[in-house]
Design an enzyme around this catalytic site. Structure first.
Site, mmCIF file in Angstrom:
data_model
loop_
_atom_site.group_PDB
_atom_site.id
_atom_site.type_symbol
_atom_site.label_atom_id
_atom_site.label_comp_id
_atom_site.label_asym_id
_atom_site.label_seq_id
_atom_site.Cartn_x
_atom_site.Cartn_y
_atom_site.Cartn_z
ATOM 1 N N GLY A 75 9.166 -31.546 1.362
ATOM 2 C CA GLY A 75 8.754 -32.255 -0.322
ATOM 3 C C GLY A 75 10.408 -31.718 -1.503
ATOM 4 O O GLY A 75 10.774 -32.043 -1.257
ATOM 5 N N ILE A 76 9.629 -31.041 -2.611
ATOM 6 C CA ILE A 76 10.697 -30.788 -3.860
ATOM 7 C C ILE A 76 11.206 -29.762 -3.479
ATOM 8 O O ILE A 76 12.808 -30.478 -3.522
ATOM 9 C CB ILE A 76 9.960 -30.123 -4.516
ATOM 10 C CG1 ILE A 76 8.603 -30.703 -5.223
ATOM 11 C CG2 ILE A 76 11.102 -29.576 -5.746
ATOM 12 C CD1 ILE A 76 8.279 -29.891 -6.495
ATOM 13 N N THR A 100 -0.018 -23.148 -1.617
ATOM 14 C CA THR A 100 -1.866 -23.128 -2.767
ATOM 15 C C THR A 100 -3.205 -22.976 -1.728
ATOM 16 O O THR A 100 -2.704 -23.093 -0.353
ATOM 17 C CB THR A 100 -1.768 -24.775 -3.036
ATOM 18 O OG1 THR A 100 -2.580 -25.131 -1.930
ATOM 19 C CG2 THR A 100 -1.084 -25.061 -4.006
ATOM 20 N N TYR A 123 -3.347 -19.680 -8.248
ATOM 21 C CA TYR A 123 -2.072 -20.332 -8.248
ATOM 22 C C TYR A 123 -1.185 -20.264 -9.300
ATOM 23 O O TYR A 123 0.243 -20.034 -9.701
ATOM 24 C CB TYR A 123 -2.366 -22.269 -7.871
ATOM 25 C CG TYR A 123 -0.942 -22.759 -7.930
ATOM 26 C CD1 TYR A 123 -0.321 -22.561 -6.746
ATOM 27 C CD2 TYR A 123 -0.478 -23.634 -8.557
ATOM 28 C CE1 TYR A 123 1.163 -23.738 -6.426
ATOM 29 C CE2 TYR A 123 0.607 -24.545 -8.495
ATOM 30 C CZ TYR A 123 1.226 -24.015 -8.120
ATOM 31 O OH TYR A 123 2.785 -25.380 -7.360
ATOM 32 N N GLY A 141 4.943 -30.973 -13.014
ATOM 33 C CA GLY A 141 4.384 -31.596 -13.264
ATOM 34 C C GLY A 141 3.520 -31.701 -11.685
ATOM 35 O O GLY A 141 3.340 -30.654 -11.209
HETATM 36 P P1 NDP Z 1 5.329 -28.575 0.188
HETATM 37 O O1 NDP Z 1 4.130 -28.494 0.483
HETATM 38 O O2 NDP Z 1 5.928 -30.213 0.825
HETATM 39 O O3 NDP Z 1 6.508 -27.957 0.435
HETATM 40 C C1 NDP Z 1 6.334 -26.276 1.129
HETATM 41 C C2 NDP Z 1 7.538 -25.860 1.701
HETATM 42 O O4 NDP Z 1 8.225 -24.681 1.223
HETATM 43 C C3 NDP Z 1 7.687 -26.493 2.735
HETATM 44 O O5 NDP Z 1 9.225 -26.076 2.874
HETATM 45 C C4 NDP Z 1 7.164 -24.740 3.369
HETATM 46 O O6 NDP Z 1 8.078 -24.558 4.537
HETATM 47 C C5 NDP Z 1 7.624 -23.981 2.594
HETATM 48 N N1 NDP Z 1 6.772 -22.651 2.056
HETATM 49 C C6 NDP Z 1 5.455 -22.387 2.237
HETATM 50 N N2 NDP Z 1 4.705 -21.751 2.080
HETATM 51 C C7 NDP Z 1 6.092 -20.359 2.446
HETATM 52 C C8 NDP Z 1 6.465 -18.870 2.641
HETATM 53 N N3 NDP Z 1 5.288 -18.096 2.988
HETATM 54 N N4 NDP Z 1 8.336 -17.960 4.223
HETATM 55 C C9 NDP Z 1 8.854 -19.799 3.707
HETATM 56 N N5 NDP Z 1 8.804 -20.926 2.741
HETATM 57 C C10 NDP Z 1 7.143 -21.124 3.326
HETATM 58 O O7 NDP Z 1 5.577 -28.232 -1.489
HETATM 59 P P2 NDP Z 1 6.306 -28.955 -2.597
HETATM 60 O O8 NDP Z 1 7.687 -29.075 -1.535
HETATM 61 O O9 NDP Z 1 4.357 -29.881 -3.167
HETATM 62 O O10 NDP Z 1 6.446 -27.349 -2.947
HETATM 63 C C11 NDP Z 1 7.735 -26.575 -3.050
HETATM 64 C C12 NDP Z 1 7.773 -26.052 -5.314
HETATM 65 O O11 NDP Z 1 7.386 -26.013 -5.761
HETATM 66 C C13 NDP Z 1 6.450 -25.139 -4.785
HETATM 67 O O12 NDP Z 1 6.591 -23.660 -5.062
HETATM 68 C C14 NDP Z 1 5.281 -25.601 -5.494
HETATM 69 O O13 NDP Z 1 4.532 -24.712 -5.982
HETATM 70 C C15 NDP Z 1 6.090 -26.394 -6.269
HETATM 71 N N6 NDP Z 1 5.356 -27.163 -7.699
HETATM 72 C C16 NDP Z 1 4.725 -28.183 -6.922
HETATM 73 C C17 NDP Z 1 4.359 -29.137 -6.924
HETATM 74 C C18 NDP Z 1 3.705 -30.400 -6.808
HETATM 75 O O14 NDP Z 1 2.678 -30.716 -7.747
HETATM 76 N N7 NDP Z 1 4.039 -30.509 -5.028
HETATM 77 C C19 NDP Z 1 4.365 -28.747 -8.938
HETATM 78 C C20 NDP Z 1 4.219 -27.713 -9.349
HETATM 79 C C21 NDP Z 1 5.151 -27.100 -9.308
HETATM 80 P P3 NDP Z 1 7.085 -25.223 6.002
HETATM 81 O O15 NDP Z 1 7.672 -26.889 5.959
HETATM 82 O O16 NDP Z 1 7.645 -24.352 7.515
HETATM 83 O O17 NDP Z 1 5.915 -25.207 6.024
#
Ligand code: NDP
Length: 249
Positions: A18-19, A96, A157, A188
């Site tokens: 993701g991001i 989440t 969240y 967003g």
């Molecule tokens: P994804 O679910 O696509 O990816 C989540 C990432 O975080 C993965 O790399 C995952 O690792 C890692 N992760 C989750 N939990 C842990 C943990 N406990 N320890 C280490 N790594 C962890 O999420 P997004 O890319 O969408 O989100 C990235 C950030 O952006 C987050 O903080 C999210 O809250 C924020 N965000 C996202 C939005 C959206 O619309 N997508 C909007 C606003 C904010 P693994 O691959 O090993 O599971």
């Protein structure tokens, strides 16, 4: 590869998907050696590392659950030993567990807070002295519009993402004398696995809230992060929205 971050080390939590993945690629494109943190998905993290190496950059994957204080200390120690002092930290890992408070289990509350809030402290704490001794750098925390507006079914969240803004505003005051700039980016709705639970109706409703009429791409968040850490010499304690025009107040 050469760029503004040539010779610097960047740690991206949740850099496997993701991001975070988009940020890891963007910072590597600027010449940073990138530590790609992940929790469980080793294949995805390895894929990001391969992609960066394939483009001529440098990266390495590090497993650690950001809610685990000891694991984060060990991870940062390993990153510094392997790659050098961290000059750019992107606190991106997040999770989440959507449900109304009336139905939310204690576990759904705690998992989100422990990952999204405690994770900020757990990773930043061991990086902080390293970054300061190296001459400073940037910390960017990924918040969310949900932390600014609140949203039905996302109280855990939203609480965690508003906490990220408080974390940044306070830490910027601590960082100034060490030449560490600390900022937040509040996306967003961005097209990643995190939104995979939305059904068609929910997506359609969401479009009505977004001026630009579409979800954002991870790369559109990553380019803002890149700007902050490469150009943001006079920017600290700030929150940047990247939300396609969703009203935040
Ligand atoms: P994804 O679910 O696509 O990816 C989540 C990432 O975080 C993965 O790399 C995952 O690792 C890692 N992760 C989750 N939990 C842990 C943990 N406990 N320890 C280490 N790594 C962890 O999420 P997004 O890319 O969408 O989100 C990235 C950030 O952006 C987050 O903080 C999210 O809250 C924020 N965000 C996202 C939005 C959206 O619309 N997508 C909007 C606003 C904010 P693994 O691959 O090993 O599971």
């Amino acid at each position: 590869m050469a760029g503004a971050l040539d010779g610097q080390v960047a740690l991206v939590t949740g850099g496997s998907r993701g991001i975070g993945r988009a940020i890891a690629l963007e910072l590597a494109g600027q010449g940073a050696a990138v530590a790609v943190n992940y929790r469980a998905n080793a294949d995805a993290a390895a894929g990001v590392v391969s992609e960066i190496e394939g483009a001529g950059g440098s990266a390495r994957a590090y497993q650690a659950d950001v809610s685990d204080t000891a694991a984060c200390e060990a991870m940062v120690e390993a990153v510094v030993n392997d790659l050098g002092p961290v000059r750019v930290l992107i606190n991106n890992a997040g999770t989440t567990a959507d449900r109304t408070v009336a139905r939310m289990t204690p576990e759904e509350w705690h998992t989100v807070i422990e990952t999204n809030v405690n994770g900020l402290y757990n990773v930043t704490k061991p990086v902080w002295p390293v970054m300061g001794e190296a001459g400073g750098g940037h910390v960017v925390c990924i918040s969310s519009i949900v932390g600014e507006t609140g949203r039905l079914g996302l109280v855990n969240y939203g609480t965690s993402k508003e906490a990220a803004i408080g974390f940044v505003r306070g830490l910027a005051r601590e960082g100034a004398r060490f030449h560490i700039n600390v900022n937040a980016v509040a996306p967003g709705f961005i097209e990643t696995d995190m939104l995979s639970g939305l059904n068609e109706q929910q997506r359609e409703n969401l479009m009505g809230e977004i001026l630009l009429g579409r979800l954002g791409e991870p790369e559109e968040v990553a380019s803002l992060v890149r700007y902050i850490v490469t150009e943001g010499t006079y920017i600290t304690g700030s929150v940047f929205n990247v939300n396609g025009g969703m009203f935040v107040h």
